[in-house]
Design an enzyme around this catalytic site. Structure first.
Site, mmCIF file in Angstrom:
data_model
loop_
_atom_site.group_PDB
_atom_site.id
_atom_site.type_symbol
_atom_site.label_atom_id
_atom_site.label_comp_id
_atom_site.label_asym_id
_atom_site.label_seq_id
_atom_site.Cartn_x
_atom_site.Cartn_y
_atom_site.Cartn_z
ATOM 1 N N VAL A 78 -15.625 -19.806 -11.110
ATOM 2 C CA VAL A 78 -14.459 -20.361 -12.392
ATOM 3 C C VAL A 78 -12.966 -20.949 -12.090
ATOM 4 C CG1 VAL A 78 -15.078 -18.259 -13.632
ATOM 5 C CG2 VAL A 78 -13.450 -17.781 -12.253
ATOM 6 N N CYS A 120 -21.864 -15.353 -5.434
ATOM 7 C CA CYS A 120 -19.986 -16.300 -6.005
ATOM 8 C C CYS A 120 -19.561 -16.178 -5.040
ATOM 9 C CB CYS A 120 -19.977 -15.470 -7.098
ATOM 10 S SG CYS A 120 -19.217 -16.958 -7.992
ATOM 11 N N GLU A 130 -25.829 -16.610 -10.578
ATOM 12 C CA GLU A 130 -25.782 -14.923 -10.890
ATOM 13 C C GLU A 130 -25.906 -14.751 -11.992
ATOM 14 O OE1 GLU A 130 -21.516 -14.398 -10.490
ATOM 15 O OE2 GLU A 130 -21.373 -12.779 -9.724
ATOM 16 N N LYS A 151 -24.391 -7.469 -4.379
ATOM 17 C CA LYS A 151 -22.777 -8.392 -4.220
ATOM 18 C C LYS A 151 -21.707 -6.755 -3.306
ATOM 19 C CE LYS A 151 -19.608 -11.886 -6.595
ATOM 20 N NZ LYS A 151 -19.302 -12.046 -7.690
#
Ligand code: ACM
Length: 265
Positions: free
Chosen positions: A169, A142, A38, A109
């Site tokens: 993350v 993601c 990404e 997205k």
């Protein structure tokens, strides 16, 4: 067929440097399909809408898509790569698909993560499957993984491989993809970034560990957490095209859609 990921640590705002790094990592790869992270060209941790706007590019005429098309032609491969798409007044967290013959499509997205909701517009084109001749792919970005509907709808539309540019993350996705691939009988290529970004009073550490996941719940390839890496695996498409899992069960036709209505309400 062979497909894989490029994992690296993009430097925030250094688009030319990041494109060059991706090109260098790609140079010696033998594959027909590669997935990049990404926002591979810009970095992730945006602090203002203006910053996102300044880093965005129109597709397909922007320089990143032009460079990706040139890489795809030179290496005779397909590439899926994340970038910020500028479309009129709108900004999307997007991924482009390019082929040896040029630009093919853009995915926007659908499930924006956290402050992405401040900077970007939600995807407005839904989930699409693209027939590359050698395989059919679907794209999600993601945090889309957190919503099982993303991969389900792509699988139902015939995707063999889910291409998944990421800037993860949290530590959960790589393990979750094992179940996502098992329950949909598809391959997935999660191309995650590495490194730490500290900007606008925030600090994000990206988890690396990019992964190629197989329909039988096998992890065919997993990257390290903290350095550049290219991963490639051989994918057998006959396996994902057979949705019957035994003499009595079929992943798709066994679904009790007559009782699933509230999922969509
Ligand atoms: C994410 O969706 N970049 C966590």
């Amino acid at each position: 067929m062979k497909a894989g990921f490029i994992q690296f640590n993009p430097e925030f705002g250094k688009i030319d440097r990041n494109i060059s790094r991706a090109r260098a990592l790609m140079a010696s790869v033998d594959a027909q399909l590669l997935v990049l992270p990404e926002f591979f060209n810009t970095g992730y941790l945006i602090a203002t809408r203006q910053e996102a706007w300044d880093l965005g590019e129109p597709v397909p005429q922007g320089k990143t898509t032009v460079a990706l098309c040139e890489m795809a032609r030179a290496k005779n491969i397909h590439i899926v790569a994340g970038l910020i798409e500028k479309a009129g007044e709108k900004l999307f967290n997007a991924a482009v698909l390019v082929s040896p013959d040029g630009y093919v499509a853009t995915y926007r997205k659908m499930h924006l993560f956290n402050e992405e909701k401040l900077w970007f517009d939600s995807g407005d084109k839904g989930f699409e499957v693209y027939d590359l001749g050698i395989c059919k792919i679907g794209i999600m970005i993601c945090f889309d993984w957190f919503f099982p509907e993303s991969m389900r709808i792509l699988a139902l539309q015939g995707a063999d491989i889910i291409c998944h540019p990421a800037n993860l993350v949290l530590p959960f996705c790589q393990d979750a993809m094992v179940t996502r691939c098992l329950e949909n009988r598809v391959y997935a290529i999660t191309a995650n970034r590495t490194g730490v970004e500290t900007r606008g009073g925030k600090s994000f550490r990206y988890t690396g560990r990019s992964q190629i996941t197989a329909p039988g719940a096998q992890i065919l390839c997993r990257g390290v957490s903290d350095s550049d890496e290219v991963g490639v695996a051989e994918l057998d498409l006959a396996v994902v095209r057979e949705k019957k899992i035994n003499a009595f069960n079929d992943l798709f036709t066994d679904r009790r859609t007559d009782y699933y209505g509230s999922i969509c309400s």
